[in-house]
Motif scaffolding. Structure first.
Motif, PDB file in Angstrom:
ATOM      1  N   ALA A   1      45.979  42.031  47.142  1.00  0.00           N
ATOM      2  CA  ALA A   1      44.864  41.108  46.902  1.00  0.00           C
ATOM      3  C   ALA A   1      43.541  41.739  47.306  1.00  0.00           C
ATOM      4  O   ALA A   1      42.514  41.532  46.643  1.00  0.00           O
ATOM      5  N   TRP A   2      43.563  42.520  48.381  1.00  0.00           N
ATOM      6  CA  TRP A   2      42.328  43.168  48.823  1.00  0.00           C
ATOM      7  C   TRP A   2      41.851  44.186  47.791  1.00  0.00           C
ATOM      8  O   TRP A   2      40.663  44.254  47.475  1.00  0.00           O
ATOM      9  N   ARG A   3      42.777  44.972  47.244  1.00  0.00           N
ATOM     10  CA  ARG A   3      42.393  45.955  46.219  1.00  0.00           C
ATOM     11  C   ARG A   3      41.792  45.263  45.002  1.00  0.00           C
ATOM     12  O   ARG A   3      40.772  45.718  44.452  1.00  0.00           O
TER      13      ARG A   3
ATOM     14  N   LEU B   1      44.100  52.070  45.519  1.00  0.00           N
ATOM     15  CA  LEU B   1      42.770  51.597  45.136  1.00  0.00           C
ATOM     16  C   LEU B   1      42.025  52.687  44.367  1.00  0.00           C
ATOM     17  O   LEU B   1      41.358  52.403  43.366  1.00  0.00           O
ATOM     18  N   ALA B   2      42.141  53.923  44.817  1.00  0.00           N
ATOM     19  CA  ALA B   2      41.473  55.025  44.122  1.00  0.00           C
ATOM     20  C   ALA B   2      42.005  55.171  42.697  1.00  0.00           C
ATOM     21  O   ALA B   2      41.231  55.391  41.750  1.00  0.00           O
ATOM     22  N   ARG B   3      43.323  55.026  42.526  1.00  0.00           N
ATOM     23  CA  ARG B   3      43.900  55.128  41.183  1.00  0.00           C
ATOM     24  C   ARG B   3      43.362  54.016  40.281  1.00  0.00           C
ATOM     25  O   ARG B   3      42.987  54.256  39.126  1.00  0.00           O
ATOM     26  N   MET B   4      43.338  52.801  40.806  1.00  0.00           N
ATOM     27  CA  MET B   4      42.826  51.671  40.028  1.00  0.00           C
ATOM     28  C   MET B   4      41.348  51.876  39.676  1.00  0.00           C
ATOM     29  O   MET B   4      40.916  51.575  38.561  1.00  0.00           O
ATOM     30  N   THR B   5      40.601  52.408  40.633  1.00  0.00           N
ATOM     31  CA  THR B   5      39.184  52.662  40.390  1.00  0.00           C
ATOM     32  C   THR B   5      38.997  53.763  39.353  1.00  0.00           C
ATOM     33  O   THR B   5      38.096  53.682  38.498  1.00  0.00           O
TER      34      THR B   5
ATOM     35  N   LEU C   1      35.987  56.854  44.838  1.00  0.00           N
ATOM     36  CA  LEU C   1      36.673  58.064  44.373  1.00  0.00           C
ATOM     37  C   LEU C   1      36.363  59.269  45.243  1.00  0.00           C
ATOM     38  O   LEU C   1      37.214  60.159  45.415  1.00  0.00           O
ATOM     39  N   ALA C   2      35.175  59.297  45.831  1.00  0.00           N
ATOM     40  CA  ALA C   2      34.804  60.429  46.666  1.00  0.00           C
ATOM     41  C   ALA C   2      35.662  60.530  47.919  1.00  0.00           C
ATOM     42  O   ALA C   2      35.767  61.617  48.524  1.00  0.00           O
TER      43      ALA C   2
END
Length: 228
Positions: free
Chosen positions: A166-168, A195-199, A221-222
């Motif tokens: 839920a947080w992601r 989260l990085a993958r989703m972003t 992403l950084a």
């Protein structure tokens, strides 16, 4: 405990409690300590009697920082809970009612108050901490398209208690809706590879459509330069 400021549970002191504002808030505090059940009447009245406005001129909407009325309402709600020595179930009932029947500003203030209400140090000698009982309010706020509520929902309470999936999704919603990443408490600590993958997927979709990638997406992403 996650903290975002020098006062109880991450909520800074209410407007410095000076001058007419301080006098008005002191009067409200005295009343609610004498009769905690009066919180339902006094909570909405805070902005009219104790003042309103940004605490940071650079953040007039209160997305990154609580507004004056948010601080005052949090102080008032904590005082009512402690004076009434409310158990967690009673605290949850009162907080839920204030949120459910409040306008958008009052809902935002409730969300901002969740962190101090869940802080054992703040509630020491008074009410029981809120625990997970505030999560339904966070979830409800995150379903809205009101950036003020989304930002307020992602404070230290959510950083501590909102489950990872839920947080992601909430962080992604910030990217979609323009809520600044700096409004998300503890995001650098909670960000993970998923989260990085989703972003990255979101950024790729934007680029494929010829649309700009938000700077906040690049900030996420950084943190994961080795992401495939």
């Amino acid at each position: 405990m996650t903290s975002s400021g020098p006062a109880a549970g991450g909520m800074p002191p209410a407007s410095g409690a000076s001058g007419a504002t301080g006098t008005a808030l002191d009067a409200l505090l005295a009343e609610v300590r004498a009769a905690p059940e009066r919180i339902a009447v006094l909570f909405p009245a805070v902005a009219r009697t104790a003042g309103r406005g940004p605490t940071d001129p650079a953040d007039p909407g209160g997305l990154r920082t609580p507004r004056v009325e948010d601080r005052a309402r949090a102080v008032l709600l904590v005082a009512a809970a402690r004076a009434g020595r409310w158990p967690a179930a009673r605290l949850a009932e009162e907080v839920t009612a204030l949120y459910r029947y409040g306008d958008a500003d009052e809902k935002r203030a409730v969300l901002r108050a969740l962190d101090p209400l869940d802080d054992p140090d703040t509630m020491d000698g008074g009410a029981e901490p809120l625990g997970d009982a505030g999560l339904p309010l966070v979830t409800d706020a995150l379903r809205t398209n009101d950036p003020r509520l989304v930002a307020a929902a992602l404070g230290p309470y959510a950083a501590r208690r909102l489950p990872p999936p839920a947080w992601r999704q909430a962080v992604l919603k910030c990217l979609f809706t323009g809520v600044p990443l700096d409004a998300v408490a503890g995001w650098t600590d909670r960000a993970d590879g998923e989260l990085a993958r989703m972003t990255a997927d979101y950024a790729a979709e934007r680029e494929a459509a010829g649309r700009p990638v938000p700077p906040d997406a690049r900030r996420i992403l950084a943190l994961f330069p080795d992401l495939p």
